[in-house]
Write a protein that holds these residues in place. Structure first.
Motif, PDB file in Angstrom:
ATOM      1  N   ALA A 201       1.406  -1.342  -0.055  1.00 45.40           N
ATOM      2  CA  ALA A 201      -0.108  -0.030   0.477  1.00 45.40           C
ATOM      3  C   ALA A 201       0.781   1.186   0.113  1.00 45.40           C
TER       4      ALA A 201
ATOM      5  N   HIS B 286      -6.160   3.014  -8.722  1.00 46.23           N
ATOM      6  CA  HIS B 286      -7.138   1.820  -8.150  1.00 46.23           C
ATOM      7  C   HIS B 286      -6.378   0.345  -8.051  1.00 46.23           C
ATOM      8  N   TRP B 287      -6.996   0.325  -6.786  1.00 52.99           N
ATOM      9  CA  TRP B 287      -6.312  -0.968  -5.965  1.00 52.99           C
ATOM     10  C   TRP B 287      -7.655  -2.368  -6.490  1.00 52.99           C
TER      11      TRP B 287
ATOM     12  N   VAL C 119      -7.839  -6.566  -5.125  1.00 55.06           N
ATOM     13  CA  VAL C 119      -7.745  -7.044  -4.315  1.00 55.06           C
ATOM     14  C   VAL C 119      -8.906  -8.848  -3.945  1.00 55.06           C
TER      15      VAL C 119
ATOM     16  N   TYR D  94      -6.637   1.081   5.980  1.00 53.72           N
ATOM     17  CA  TYR D  94      -6.273   1.117   4.700  1.00 53.72           C
ATOM     18  C   TYR D  94      -4.806   1.962   4.110  1.00 53.72           C
TER      19      TYR D  94
ATOM     20  N   VAL E 154      -9.795   0.801  -2.748  1.00 55.59           N
ATOM     21  CA  VAL E 154      -9.469  -0.129  -2.611  1.00 55.59           C
ATOM     22  C   VAL E 154     -10.888  -1.137  -2.922  1.00 55.59           C
TER      23      VAL E 154
END
Length: 503
Positions: A164, A189-190, A192, A211, A219
């Protein structure tokens, strides 16, 4: 008991007649006919073989479990996967040198150009990061998601936090590189990917850690699928009399999961064009690497992978190969590579002929991800792994079905490989301390040694009470992504190893 019941001699202990039973209990006296007929169509009616021994509640659970399966899809996968086993594969060829950007051929000018190109694309919001994080840390002695694991760095940061903070650092670098008239936000943008075994714990960890400094709305969590375990003749293995044994569908399940979760459409709506995809268990992973992204854009390919040179012929790593003359690039696992081919030498380069190891660091275009998700679903071929599977007869040998992340590459019209140094970008965390390789201790040392080199290169000094090869310093990702920006922090200063260097 009512008066009317007493008048007719109602026996409170007598079983209810069918007319007196609640409708749901009546329905579950026999397996639902339509469902039973569908199971017969696919040769899976044995799942109801112990029906008569089940309670009403267990029958209800079994019906719901079967109804949760897409039976036609699962049947297609079983048939296609079993049929593909034992078929002769096309002969493999070494990867052409033209497909690989090697360390010795890259110039400083190229690296700087790729870095700037990557930062520009990031500042324009065109890059997303895709994390494969469905595994638990079982082999590390933990039931938590692997990303929660602390490898013992001075900061005590988890793998999730390290990743992160690298995203945060790249965002900052991209924002600094933005021109005055740019409209970009430099937000990455992550996405997961979790599994049913890690989803809740992963979400909770991100929430409790706020976060890690990222915005919660950048996320997105989604789950990979599971698929029934089967016997060698393709029948479902029953974990209990009322539950089919299932297993995660492999890290290649990410493609089906993106498709079924409508996240490919979500990426498109966000203006994302490129996706950086990696596995959670790499302590040195350069998440959202601007140089790799710039190279990818420059080459104009659909798919790319970072690779390291195979250390020695017997190393247990998959390698990139070409399937057939002029065929697509793909990955062959070490167990499938003939020993004579594994040790063959390229007489021109002096390297192993099959030397480019896959380390699960990939880049894809969004258009290609759409193509792969549809192609893999249509072909429905999964790898079959013989494993011990929990069943009503104890652990029994059966087959788990998985797809792998590298199954995408044969679908790519164009692929490029980008060589990296192990000691800079690959510190796998797979086995518990005490194992011979890929442990938290070995990964921690790789991080500390690399960062110690950064500090010395930036004009800093180190003192240490143990040999330097056994220690080092940790540089916070918030200070530096790849060794940049450290002169102001380190020049002329002395640091006692081990320690963390942060703002």
């Amino acid at each position: 008991m009512t008066d009317a019941m007493a008048v007719v001699g109602f026996d409170a202990n007598a079983p209810l007649t069918p007319q007196q039973q609640p409708p749901q209990q009546l329905l579950l006296q026999q397996p639902p006919l339509a469902l039973l007929e569908r199971l017969k169509d696919y040769g899976q009616e044995d799942v109801f073989s112990l029906w008569d021994e089940l309670s009403h509640e267990e029958r209800d659970l079994l019906v719901k479990d079967i109804e949760s399966l897409d039976l036609s899809r699962v049947d297609r996968i079983i048939r296609c996967s079993l049929r593909s086993q034992g078929l002769p594969a096309a002969a493999i060829e070494p990867v052409p040198e033209s497909c690989v950007s090697t360390l010795e051929e890259r110039t400083l000018e190229e690296r700087e150009r790729w870095w700037k190109t990557g930062l520009k694309a990031i500042s324009d919001g065109k890059l997303a990061v895709l994390l494969l994080s469905g595994g638990q840390g079982t082999r590390l002695g933990s039931s938590d998601p692997k990303g929660c694991f602390n490898i013992g760095l001075p900061s005590g940061k988890s793998l999730f936090q390290l990743q992160a903070e690298r995203i945060l650092r790249v965002q900052r670098l991209a924002a600094q590189a933005m021109t005055d008239n740019s409209t970009g936000s430099a937000s990455i943008h992550w996405y997961v990917m979790t599994s049913p075994f890690t989803d809740e714990a992963t979400r909770n960890f991100f929430e409790t850690q706020r976060y890690f400094g990222l915005e919660a709305n950048q996320v997105t969590f989604f789950q990979q699928g599971t698929i029934p375990c089967i016997s060698k003749d393709g029948r479902f293995v029953m974990e209990t009399p009322y539950k089919v044994s299932k297993a995660p569908d492999g890290n290649g399940g990410v493609y089906a999961a993106l498709r079924s979760s409508n996240l490919l459409e979500d990426m498109s709506a966000r203006g994302i064009k490129y996706i950086d995809c990696y596995g959670v268990d790499n302590a040195l992973v350069r998440v959202a690497d601007p140089t790799f992204l710039g190279y990818f854009i420059d080459k104009g390919v659909s798919a790319a992978a970072k690779v390291v040179r195979k250390a020695y012929p017997q190393e247990k790593v998959g390698v990139f190969v070409r399937r057939g003359k002029g065929g697509p690039l793909t990955v062959v696992e070490y167990s499938e590579l003939d020993p004579s081919l594994a040790s063959a030498i390229n007489q021109v380069t002096g390297r192993l002929r099959f030397c480019w190891s896959n380390v699960c660091l990939h880049m894809f275009t969004l258009d290609f991800l759409n193509q792969v998700a549809n192609g893999l679903e249509k072909d429905s071929i999964y790898h079959l792994a013989e494993k011990k599977i929990p069943s009503i007869h104890g652990h029994t040998m059966g087959l788990k079905m998985e797809q792998f992340i590298f199954d995408a590459f044969p679908y790519a019209p164009s692929t490029a490989l980008f060589e990296i140094l192990r000691e800079e970008e690959f510190a796998p965390v797979k086995n518990a301390n005490g194992s011979n390789f890929d442990t938290p201790d070995s990964a921690r040392l790789l991080v500390l040694r690399l960062h110690a080199r950064w500090v010395v290169a930036a004009g800093g000094f180190l003192t240490h009470s143990v040999p330097l090869y056994a220690t080092g310093v940790e540089v916070s990702p918030l200070c530096s992504y790849a060794g940049e920006n450290l002169e102001a922090i380190c020049r002329g200063r002395t640091f006692h190893a081990p320690c963390e260097i942060s703002f």
